[in-house]
Design a protein around this motif. Structure first.
Motif, PDB file in Angstrom:
ATOM      1  N   LEU A  57      30.843  36.168  40.420  1.00 41.46           N
ATOM      2  CA  LEU A  57      30.929  37.429  41.377  1.00 41.46           C
ATOM      3  C   LEU A  57      29.821  38.189  41.463  1.00 41.46           C
ATOM      4  O   LEU A  57      29.683  39.242  41.954  1.00 41.46           O
ATOM      5  N   ASN A  58      28.906  38.143  40.288  1.00 44.65           N
ATOM      6  CA  ASN A  58      27.799  39.015  40.097  1.00 44.65           C
ATOM      7  C   ASN A  58      28.169  40.431  39.890  1.00 44.65           C
ATOM      8  O   ASN A  58      27.656  41.348  40.619  1.00 44.65           O
ATOM      9  N   LEU A  59      29.229  40.704  39.035  1.00 43.68           N
ATOM     10  CA  LEU A  59      29.877  41.995  39.142  1.00 43.68           C
ATOM     11  C   LEU A  59      28.929  42.951  38.172  1.00 43.68           C
ATOM     12  O   LEU A  59      28.069  42.546  37.519  1.00 43.68           O
ATOM     13  N   PRO A  60      28.729  44.049  38.504  1.00 44.74           N
ATOM     14  CA  PRO A  60      27.630  45.159  38.181  1.00 44.74           C
ATOM     15  C   PRO A  60      28.019  45.183  36.566  1.00 44.74           C
ATOM     16  O   PRO A  60      28.947  44.986  35.893  1.00 44.74           O
ATOM     17  N   GLN A  61      27.143  45.697  35.837  1.00 47.92           N
ATOM     18  CA  GLN A  61      27.211  45.928  34.403  1.00 47.92           C
ATOM     19  C   GLN A  61      28.406  47.081  34.066  1.00 47.92           C
ATOM     20  O   GLN A  61      28.216  47.876  34.709  1.00 47.92           O
ATOM     21  N   GLY A  62      28.932  46.520  33.128  1.00 51.82           N
ATOM     22  CA  GLY A  62      30.145  47.542  32.540  1.00 51.82           C
ATOM     23  C   GLY A  62      31.391  47.072  33.210  1.00 51.82           C
ATOM     24  O   GLY A  62      32.204  47.786  32.786  1.00 51.82           O
ATOM     25  N   ASP A 150      34.661  45.411  58.186  1.00 52.61           N
ATOM     26  CA  ASP A 150      33.183  44.825  58.451  1.00 52.61           C
ATOM     27  C   ASP A 150      32.338  45.177  57.459  1.00 52.61           C
ATOM     28  O   ASP A 150      31.159  44.623  57.330  1.00 52.61           O
ATOM     29  N   ASN A 151      32.440  46.374  56.688  1.00 52.39           N
ATOM     30  CA  ASN A 151      31.505  46.907  55.806  1.00 52.39           C
ATOM     31  C   ASN A 151      32.433  48.025  54.917  1.00 52.39           C
ATOM     32  O   ASN A 151      33.488  48.528  55.227  1.00 52.39           O
ATOM     33  N   ALA A 152      31.533  48.688  53.866  1.00 53.48           N
ATOM     34  CA  ALA A 152      32.243  49.341  53.119  1.00 53.48           C
ATOM     35  C   ALA A 152      31.245  50.606  53.039  1.00 53.48           C
ATOM     36  O   ALA A 152      31.399  51.568  51.952  1.00 53.48           O
ATOM     37  N   ASP A 153      30.677  50.919  54.089  1.00 54.00           N
ATOM     38  CA  ASP A 153      29.861  52.252  54.393  1.00 54.00           C
ATOM     39  C   ASP A 153      30.459  53.297  54.152  1.00 54.00           C
ATOM     40  O   ASP A 153      29.883  54.428  53.907  1.00 54.00           O
ATOM     41  N   TRP A 154      31.864  53.279  54.769  1.00 58.20           N
ATOM     42  CA  TRP A 154      32.663  54.559  54.451  1.00 58.20           C
ATOM     43  C   TRP A 154      33.033  55.161  53.405  1.00 58.20           C
ATOM     44  O   TRP A 154      33.448  56.210  53.284  1.00 58.20           O
ATOM     45  N   ILE A 155      32.794  54.257  52.311  1.00 61.00           N
ATOM     46  CA  ILE A 155      33.286  54.701  51.016  1.00 61.00           C
ATOM     47  C   ILE A 155      31.909  55.319  50.387  1.00 61.00           C
ATOM     48  O   ILE A 155      30.725  54.923  50.345  1.00 61.00           O
ATOM     49  N   SER A 156      32.097  56.604  49.857  1.00 59.49           N
ATOM     50  CA  SER A 156      30.991  57.383  49.621  1.00 59.49           C
ATOM     51  C   SER A 156      30.384  57.020  47.865  1.00 59.49           C
ATOM     52  O   SER A 156      31.317  56.605  47.250  1.00 59.49           O
ATOM     53  N   ASP A 157      29.297  56.799  47.975  1.00 58.43           N
ATOM     54  CA  ASP A 157      28.653  56.732  46.501  1.00 58.43           C
ATOM     55  C   ASP A 157      28.628  57.761  45.550  1.00 58.43           C
ATOM     56  O   ASP A 157      28.598  57.585  44.452  1.00 58.43           O
ATOM     57  N   ASP A 158      29.121  58.939  46.024  1.00 56.09           N
ATOM     58  CA  ASP A 158      29.304  60.174  45.244  1.00 56.09           C
ATOM     59  C   ASP A 158      30.794  60.487  45.245  1.00 56.09           C
ATOM     60  O   ASP A 158      31.025  61.656  44.994  1.00 56.09           O
ATOM     61  N   ARG A 159      31.652  59.705  45.365  1.00 55.54           N
ATOM     62  CA  ARG A 159      32.927  59.913  45.190  1.00 55.54           C
ATOM     63  C   ARG A 159      33.386  60.334  43.756  1.00 55.54           C
ATOM     64  O   ARG A 159      32.946  59.764  43.031  1.00 55.54           O
ATOM     65  N   HIS A 179      29.749  47.691  44.121  1.00 54.63           N
ATOM     66  CA  HIS A 179      29.480  49.465  43.619  1.00 54.63           C
ATOM     67  C   HIS A 179      30.275  50.461  44.473  1.00 54.63           C
ATOM     68  O   HIS A 179      30.572  51.698  43.933  1.00 54.63           O
ATOM     69  N   LYS A 180      31.038  49.732  45.619  1.00 55.30           N
ATOM     70  CA  LYS A 180      31.923  50.849  46.332  1.00 55.30           C
ATOM     71  C   LYS A 180      33.320  50.615  45.709  1.00 55.30           C
ATOM     72  O   LYS A 180      34.173  51.312  46.224  1.00 55.30           O
ATOM     73  N   ILE A 181      33.678  49.591  44.733  1.00 52.02           N
ATOM     74  CA  ILE A 181      34.821  49.095  44.250  1.00 52.02           C
ATOM     75  C   ILE A 181      35.231  49.746  42.799  1.00 52.02           C
ATOM     76  O   ILE A 181      34.355  49.330  42.030  1.00 52.02           O
ATOM     77  N   ASP A 182      36.058  50.374  42.550  1.00 50.99           N
ATOM     78  CA  ASP A 182      36.493  50.730  41.236  1.00 50.99           C
ATOM     79  C   ASP A 182      37.378  50.083  40.707  1.00 50.99           C
ATOM     80  O   ASP A 182      37.474  49.439  39.224  1.00 50.99           O
ATOM     81  N   VAL A 183      38.600  49.481  41.276  1.00 52.98           N
ATOM     82  CA  VAL A 183      39.553  48.379  40.862  1.00 52.98           C
ATOM     83  C   VAL A 183      39.580  47.587  41.950  1.00 52.98           C
ATOM     84  O   VAL A 183      39.701  47.723  43.245  1.00 52.98           O
ATOM     85  N   SER A 204      35.899  49.231  37.275  1.00 54.08           N
ATOM     86  CA  SER A 204      34.758  49.768  37.142  1.00 54.08           C
ATOM     87  C   SER A 204      34.702  50.579  35.572  1.00 54.08           C
ATOM     88  O   SER A 204      35.847  50.949  35.314  1.00 54.08           O
ATOM     89  N   PRO A 205      33.253  51.124  35.391  1.00 60.39           N
ATOM     90  CA  PRO A 205      33.577  52.111  34.292  1.00 60.39           C
ATOM     91  C   PRO A 205      34.326  53.183  34.657  1.00 60.39           C
ATOM     92  O   PRO A 205      34.996  54.065  33.707  1.00 60.39           O
TER      93      PRO A 205
END
Length: 371
Positions: A57-62, A150-159, A179-183, A204-205
């Motif tokens: 799945l190439n999950l982000p580090q951590g 169709d996308n996750a652009d509605w999820i804030s990167d600064d949430r 990167h938009k998903i914590d769980v 996610s961390p």
């Protein structure tokens, strides 16, 4: 006329889903069977399932991956009961499972600061309403409605809140921006055609930080507990499962992961699924008696593809039974809580030629049922 060529594999169920092409039970590694899941070999096989999931799945580090009881439902319940309550919650739902999470939050957890945004089958709710300071609950793909985001652009990167995503019919089939998903939660018996009863929990961390800094106001049963003495039970994410898993199911899952790797990874699996959807899209365009339940093509699922027909409930049931009696297609009726129609799985484990062979039979069965 009645067709003569049948699909080689008539299994089009949306869960449990069909096994991968060429699947053979005798090919599974059975060295771990009859052994304790806490033995060296048991822990090694469980850890391999976790590590391969993360790699493919190439999950982000951590990010951490754990195997938990109760399938996707168990993983989602564990996440909600363990993490929610610190912040207000925004729940987005457009089919039965998303609505079920909303019910749990409002009627079981009794969270007072919960907002629900509900859309009818075939549509999506207004994600612009999402508050980045709130926790957010949503499904990536509505398994019972055939509608995906169709996308996750509605999820804030600064949430500052957490995003908790039921992704059971999307993981390994759709391009998820991790990167938009914590769980995230999913189960083996969906996209990979694995066996049931086991859930996957991805954290996610930030989700880990919440677990270690927040204690819910309600008691947690043992199978939901992810922390001990204020620290994450890290063993869950290294193969030390909360309860006893089926090692046969673990080996079956490892077989499915190896197949994903052999075809070129997640992107190849996504391409197969999208190619299968295209077969159905061309059929819909050529026949005016069938249409997607999804209201526009951008949000049409490429796994649990749902259709509405120009037919009444009795005629639809007749069509479904005709195809089953002929051994052409099994388990393709709409979900019990969804609008009447068809639901045909188009994930990567479905062979495109089987879908092509199914189409003349769909036309024949419709003619028979509505004559």
């Amino acid at each position: 006329m009645k067709p003569t060529v049948k699909p080689a594999n008539p299994n089009f169920s949306s869960g449990p889903c069909t096994k991968r092409p060429g699947y053979n039970l005798s090919a599974l590694n059975i060295d771990s069977l009859g052994r304790s899941h806490r033995s060296n070999i048991g822990k090694e096989r469980l850890k391999k399932a976790i590590d391969e999931t993360s790699r493919l799945l190439n999950l982000p580090q951590g990010y951490k991956v754990g195997i938990v009881p109760g399938s996707d439902t168990g993983a989602m319940e564990m996440a909600m009961w363990s993490l929610l309550g610190q912040r207000p919650v925004d729940v987005f739902a457009w089919e039965s499972f998303g609505s079920g999470w909303a019910t749990d939050i409002t009627k079981q957890l009794h969270l007072k600061d919960a907002r629900t945004f509900i859309a009818d089958y075939g549509q999506l709710p207004d994600f612009a309403q999402a508050n980045p300071e709130h926790d957010i609950i949503f499904t990536w793909n509505g398994t019972t409605s055939g509608v995906k985001i169709d996308n996750a652009d509605w999820i804030s990167d600064d949430r500052s809140g957490l995003t908790i995503c039921d992704a059971t019919s999307a993981v390994f089939a759709m391009d998820i921006d991790w990167h938009k998903i914590d769980v995230a939660t999913f189960s083996w018996q969906k996209v990979l055609g694995g066996e049931g009863a086991h859930g996957m929990l991805i954290l996610s961390p930030n989700a880990v930080k919440r677990l270690e800094s927040y204690t819910p106001a309600w008691p947690l049963p043992k199978v939901f507990r992810l922390t001990s003495k204020g620290k994450l039970i890290d063993g869950i994410f290294k193969g030390a499962t909360i309860n006893t898993p089926s090692m046969l199911c673990v080996e079956d899952y490892l077989d499915a992961l190896a197949w994903i790797d052999s075809i070129g990874g997640v992107h190849a699996a996504i391409e197969k699924s999208q190619a299968n959807l295209q077969v159905m899209a061309e059929y819909v365009e050529q026949n005016n008696w069938i249409d997607f339940l999804a209201k526009n093509t951008d949000i049409c699922s490429n796994t649990s593809v749902c259709f509405q027909l120009k037919a009444n409930d009795e005629q639809i049931n007749t069509l479904i039974q005709l195809l089953a009696d002929e051994g052409v297609a099994f388990d393709i009726g709409a979900y019990k809580d969804a609008p009447s129609g068809l639901r045909i799985w188009c994930g990567a484990t479905v062979v495109k030629s089987d879908l092509i062979a199914l189409l003349p039979w769909l036309s024949w069965a419709y003619q028979q049922a509505t004559a």
